[in-house]
Design an enzyme around this catalytic site. Sequence first.
Site, PDB file in Angstrom:
ATOM      1  N   SER A   1     -26.733  19.599 -14.758  1.00  0.00           N
ATOM      2  CA  SER A   1     -26.971  18.981 -13.464  1.00  0.00           C
ATOM      3  C   SER A   1     -26.955  20.078 -12.411  1.00  0.00           C
ATOM      4  O   SER A   1     -27.328  21.229 -12.689  1.00  0.00           O
ATOM      5  CB  SER A   1     -25.894  17.919 -13.190  1.00  0.00           C
ATOM      6  OG  SER A   1     -26.168  17.205 -12.003  1.00  0.00           O
TER       7      SER A   1
ATOM      8  N   ASP B   1     -27.099  30.882  -8.629  1.00  0.00           N
ATOM      9  CA  ASP B   1     -27.543  31.704  -9.750  1.00  0.00           C
ATOM     10  C   ASP B   1     -28.399  32.867  -9.224  1.00  0.00           C
ATOM     11  O   ASP B   1     -29.552  32.673  -8.926  1.00  0.00           O
ATOM     12  CB  ASP B   1     -28.329  30.875 -10.788  1.00  0.00           C
ATOM     13  CG  ASP B   1     -29.335  29.902 -10.160  1.00  0.00           C
ATOM     14  OD1 ASP B   1     -29.238  29.582  -8.963  1.00  0.00           O
ATOM     15  OD2 ASP B   1     -30.225  29.456 -10.906  1.00  0.00           O
TER      16      ASP B   1
ATOM     17  N   GLU C   1     -37.000  30.920   1.412  1.00  0.00           N
ATOM     18  CA  GLU C   1     -35.881  30.365   0.632  1.00  0.00           C
ATOM     19  C   GLU C   1     -34.518  30.871   1.088  1.00  0.00           C
ATOM     20  O   GLU C   1     -33.539  30.138   1.087  1.00  0.00           O
ATOM     21  CB  GLU C   1     -36.120  30.733  -0.836  1.00  0.00           C
ATOM     22  CG  GLU C   1     -35.029  30.303  -1.787  1.00  0.00           C
ATOM     23  CD  GLU C   1     -35.222  30.900  -3.170  1.00  0.00           C
ATOM     24  OE1 GLU C   1     -34.638  30.349  -4.107  1.00  0.00           O
ATOM     25  OE2 GLU C   1     -35.939  31.918  -3.296  1.00  0.00           O
TER      26      GLU C   1
END
Length: 540
Positions: free
Chosen positions: A199, A305, A489
């Site tokens: 998730s 990440d 981003e």
Amino acid sequence: MSTRAAFASALLFGLLSTPALALQPSTSPPSPPDQNWQPLFQQVQRAHLFPDQKTFADALPKSDPVALVAEWQRARTQPGFDLGTFVGEHFTLPGEAATYVPPAGQTLRAHIETLWPHLTRSTPDVDPNGSLLPLPKPYVVPGGRFREVYYWDSYFTLLGLASSGRWEQVRDMVDNFAWQLDQYGHIPNGNRSYYLSRSQPPFFSLMVDLLATHEGDAAYQRYLPQLRAEHAFWMRGSEGLAAGAARERVVRMNDGSLLNRYWDARAVPRTESWTDDLATAAKAPQRAPSQVYRDLRAGAESGWDFSSRWLVHPAELSSIHTTQIVPVDLNSLLFHLEKTVARAARASGERAVSRDFERMAKQRREAINALLWDERQGWYADRDMERGTPRPALTAAALFPLWLDVASPAQAKRTAQAVELQLLREGGLLTTTENTGQQWDAPNGWAPLQWVAVDGLQRYGQDGLARQVGVRFLRTVQRVYEREGKLVEKYVVEGEVGGGGGGEYPLQDGFGWSNGVALALLDRLCDPGRKCADAGDVDR
């Protein structure tokens, strides 16, 4: 309530309460390409046919995968066989995202408003041989290489849609996430088959909160089964867990309290980063490759990440130990989920359920403040399970207990002081103080963490610092927009501010959560129709 019972309840509610959702749950989720197309998938990724390994993970085979792999096995034995030619003939590759060029002189807000349609997708029907998973209603993607919806990104995108008055789109996306809880028992990282094993940070309760500002308690009542299903997913494995042990996403601390960690059901290289993960595991010969893969995947579930948060040695990705860390942001989010279930149950007349979840939330808050608060340093920190101590570095995750009302006023004040001293920069809030080349480290600042900081600090009366964070970040976004005509981003927020760098792929344009947070900050910090008085060049 057991996981199976929670899932059944959520499934039944979804079928009864959302008849407009045409898609129906299936009994067996699709397998990812690294399973469906093996060993062809592994051969293509090892050959580095594409600069970005996500490209082939998102490709569409032109025939049934079993027949296609058999054809490859036959063709590769023939003289003159070329793997790139075979892939080009037998797969449809994802196209490049169209670049949107704003009209000259368009304000930042107007640009974002016109971007929403360009980032909206509708995929109620998908090719069953590809990796994309269907969703019943339209959704907004981040942009660039991110051609699918992402779980935690979407909350911050929803902030922007709400600011734009696009409540129907907000409802559609919340319905999509509820449908995924009915379908899979959890919300995947994104709507790709290769994301089903994990998730992302559990923001569904915050999405329901947001929708409830428009629809009232009806939103809590509507999504109560799915809220409970999400909680059951994160707490699966907690029954009978001994002190000091962990199972899947649950950790029983030595004092008996229950907290959570990030996890992934698979322990192989990530489908979208296959050879990168092989290379990372090869740099840690003292560790089982499967453990490195699991920790990389758990790091992807965290959304960070990657970051020095998860590394034993900040300069070495191969030292990643995500599953041995109890994160402060995750547990704050689960506290909010428990409080939200209690509220939704109360609104639905289920008083016993409400009391149970209030009790769980109280216990989690006490555990966070006992085990994830570093009294010596004066901030919230992740906990190292192996050492039984807080991780030493301050990160922007320390602000989640303020944002989600876990902290005491004294803890909030000390955290704010530390954040101002160590993380505040000329362009906004740093993610961490470490500069490692990982994208969730310095010098980058990320839109979602700016919002967490601004809203969290304001909740505890730290309005001056909150304003500094928000206005400085808005100024950074505005400068990049004026220079390059786009939002991106992530951003560099110290030194020469601009578009961010680091990580596994180039900087992406778009960009869903930057758009959403920019609008939310404009609403929060700037007077309507005027520039922010202390931001100079940021237009409302």
